[in-house]
Design an enzyme around this catalytic site. Structure first.
Site, mmCIF file in Angstrom:
data_model
loop_
_atom_site.group_PDB
_atom_site.id
_atom_site.type_symbol
_atom_site.label_atom_id
_atom_site.label_comp_id
_atom_site.label_asym_id
_atom_site.label_seq_id
_atom_site.Cartn_x
_atom_site.Cartn_y
_atom_site.Cartn_z
ATOM 1 N N TYR A 32 0.817 -1.216 0.000
ATOM 2 C CA TYR A 32 0.000 0.000 0.000
ATOM 3 C C TYR A 32 0.845 1.258 0.000
ATOM 4 C CZ TYR A 32 0.871 0.932 4.995
ATOM 5 O OH TYR A 32 1.458 1.242 6.195
ATOM 6 N N ARG A 51 8.533 4.012 -4.391
ATOM 7 C CA ARG A 51 8.529 3.081 -3.245
ATOM 8 C C ARG A 51 7.503 1.969 -3.466
ATOM 9 N NH1 ARG A 51 7.614 5.573 2.602
ATOM 10 N NH2 ARG A 51 5.464 5.763 1.865
ATOM 11 N N LYS A 143 6.339 -1.968 2.030
ATOM 12 C CA LYS A 143 5.179 -1.376 2.715
ATOM 13 C C LYS A 143 4.010 -2.345 2.574
ATOM 14 C CE LYS A 143 3.216 3.290 3.279
ATOM 15 N NZ LYS A 143 3.316 3.427 4.716
ATOM 16 N N GLU A 176 12.486 2.481 13.920
ATOM 17 C CA GLU A 176 11.586 3.587 13.550
ATOM 18 C C GLU A 176 10.403 3.533 14.498
ATOM 19 O OE1 GLU A 176 10.008 2.990 9.555
ATOM 20 O OE2 GLU A 176 10.167 0.823 9.788
ATOM 21 N N LEU A 200 11.214 1.198 6.964
ATOM 22 C CA LEU A 200 10.605 1.693 5.736
ATOM 23 C C LEU A 200 11.368 2.944 5.297
ATOM 24 C CD1 LEU A 200 7.941 1.319 3.946
ATOM 25 C CD2 LEU A 200 7.141 3.336 5.177
HETATM 26 N N1 PLP Z 1 7.656 4.117 9.031
HETATM 27 C C1 PLP Z 1 6.544 3.376 9.012
HETATM 28 C C2 PLP Z 1 6.559 2.025 9.624
HETATM 29 C C3 PLP Z 1 5.373 3.871 8.401
HETATM 30 O O1 PLP Z 1 4.262 3.130 8.364
HETATM 31 C C4 PLP Z 1 5.396 5.174 7.841
HETATM 32 C C5 PLP Z 1 4.225 5.749 7.203
HETATM 33 O O2 PLP Z 1 3.187 5.188 7.102
HETATM 34 C C6 PLP Z 1 6.570 5.915 7.910
HETATM 35 C C7 PLP Z 1 7.694 5.353 8.510
HETATM 36 C C8 PLP Z 1 6.667 7.294 7.332
HETATM 37 O O3 PLP Z 1 6.775 7.227 5.947
HETATM 38 P P1 PLP Z 1 6.334 8.434 5.007
HETATM 39 O O4 PLP Z 1 7.085 9.640 5.465
HETATM 40 O O5 PLP Z 1 6.749 8.000 3.653
HETATM 41 O O6 PLP Z 1 4.860 8.575 5.167
#
Ligand code: PLP
Length: 277
Positions: A32, A51, A143, A176, A200
């Site tokens: 997703y 991505r 993702k 994270e 991610l």
């Molecule tokens: N890390 C995780 C596990 C996430 O699910 C997300 C966003 O959904 C992020 C980091 C932040 O990513 P982004 O800045 O691309 O939204």
């Protein structure tokens, strides 16, 4: 108007239904993206699509999915919604077939999209976080729809009266957070864990690392520990939904001076300016 899309068809949000055989439902077998539509424009669309392509490739699904068709569906859904500020969620699952673990590349992938209005244009500036063990699988660079460990950690945060759970691996290193990236300011540098399979590649994270030097900070993609984190001068989490949030308390302990940090504030300003195009 908020709406949903199932494969090629736009439907009312409440009317959107998927098959009981959908692999996404049965196995979390899909990938997703979540993208912001700000002031009538898609924010960082190319980065999100690249991505998404990576996620599809790593899931052995890329040959079944036409990314141009997906882009077109996003544009059509946004057009019909008439919204100017929205959050777009879409996923592709491996298809629908009676439940069995193995898959077949001849299946037709299933697509689901939702468009939801963003009412408060900007997110809260500060929040609290807890520390939680990182129970996720070893391919967090994908993702994927499979978010059980993230869900459990996020609920632990909510129960503790916090906004987010920052995840720590078995070696005591920070990866994270459940739905956001983690960055800290320390000794003149902006730290974030390196892009490996255990995190991610956050798109908001990459923007902050790109902007760091403008603020006189050295971008530092290196592993750091829970001890480092607790001694951060400023701690922040970033994401498409979260934007840039200063974390002022971690497991009840004050971070920095316990207020929105100066660098955090400047990154918030930069992101707001970028989102308004
Ligand atoms: N890390 C995780 C596990 C996430 O699910 C997300 C966003 O959904 C992020 C980091 C932040 O990513 P982004 O800045 O691309 O939204």
């Amino acid at each position: 108007m908020e709406l949903a899309m199932i494969n090629d068809t736009v439907v009312d949000m409440d009317q959107a239904k998927v098959s009981a055989h959908d692999r996404g439902l049965l196995f979390g077998d899909g990938v997703y993206e979540v993208i912001r539509f700000c002031n009538g424009k898609l924010f960082e669309m190319e980065a999100h699509m690249s991505r998404f392509e990576h996620s599809l490739r790593e899931m052995d699904m890329l040959s079944q999915v036409d990314l141009a068709v997906i882009r077109n569906r996003v544009d059509r859904a946004l057009d019909q919604s008439k919204l100017r500020d929205a959050k777009i969620y879409f996923h592709v699952t491996r298809g629908s077939s009676p439940r069995a673990h193995d898959y077949n590349n001849s299946w037709q992938p299933e697509f689901l999209l939702t468009v939801r209005a963003v009412k408060d244009h900007h997110h809260q500036e500060t929040g609290r976080a807890i520390i939680h063990p990182d129970w996720r699988w070893k391919r967090c660079d994908i993702k994927s729809l499979n978010l059980l460990a993230n869900v459990l950690a996020k609920h632990a945060a909510t129960k503790a009266g916090a906004y987010e759970a920052i995840l720590v691996d078995e070696k005591g290193m920070i990866t994270e957070a459940t739905s956001s990236s983690v960055l800290m300011v320390k000794d003149g540098a902006l730290w974030s864990a390196p892009l490996q399979a255990n995190i991610l590649p956050g798109i908001t994270r990459s923007l902050l690392l790109k902007w760091a030097e403008d603020l006189g900070l050295e971008p530092q993609e290196e592993s750091f520990s829970l001890v480092d984190l607790k001694n951060a001068e400023e701690l922040m989490i970033t994401g498409t939904g979260t934007e840039v949030m200063g974390i002022t308390q971690l497991d009840g302990q004050t971070i920095g001076n316990g207020k929105l940090g100066n660098y955090t504030k400047q990154f918030q300003k930069k992101l707001v300016a970028a989102m308004q195009f």
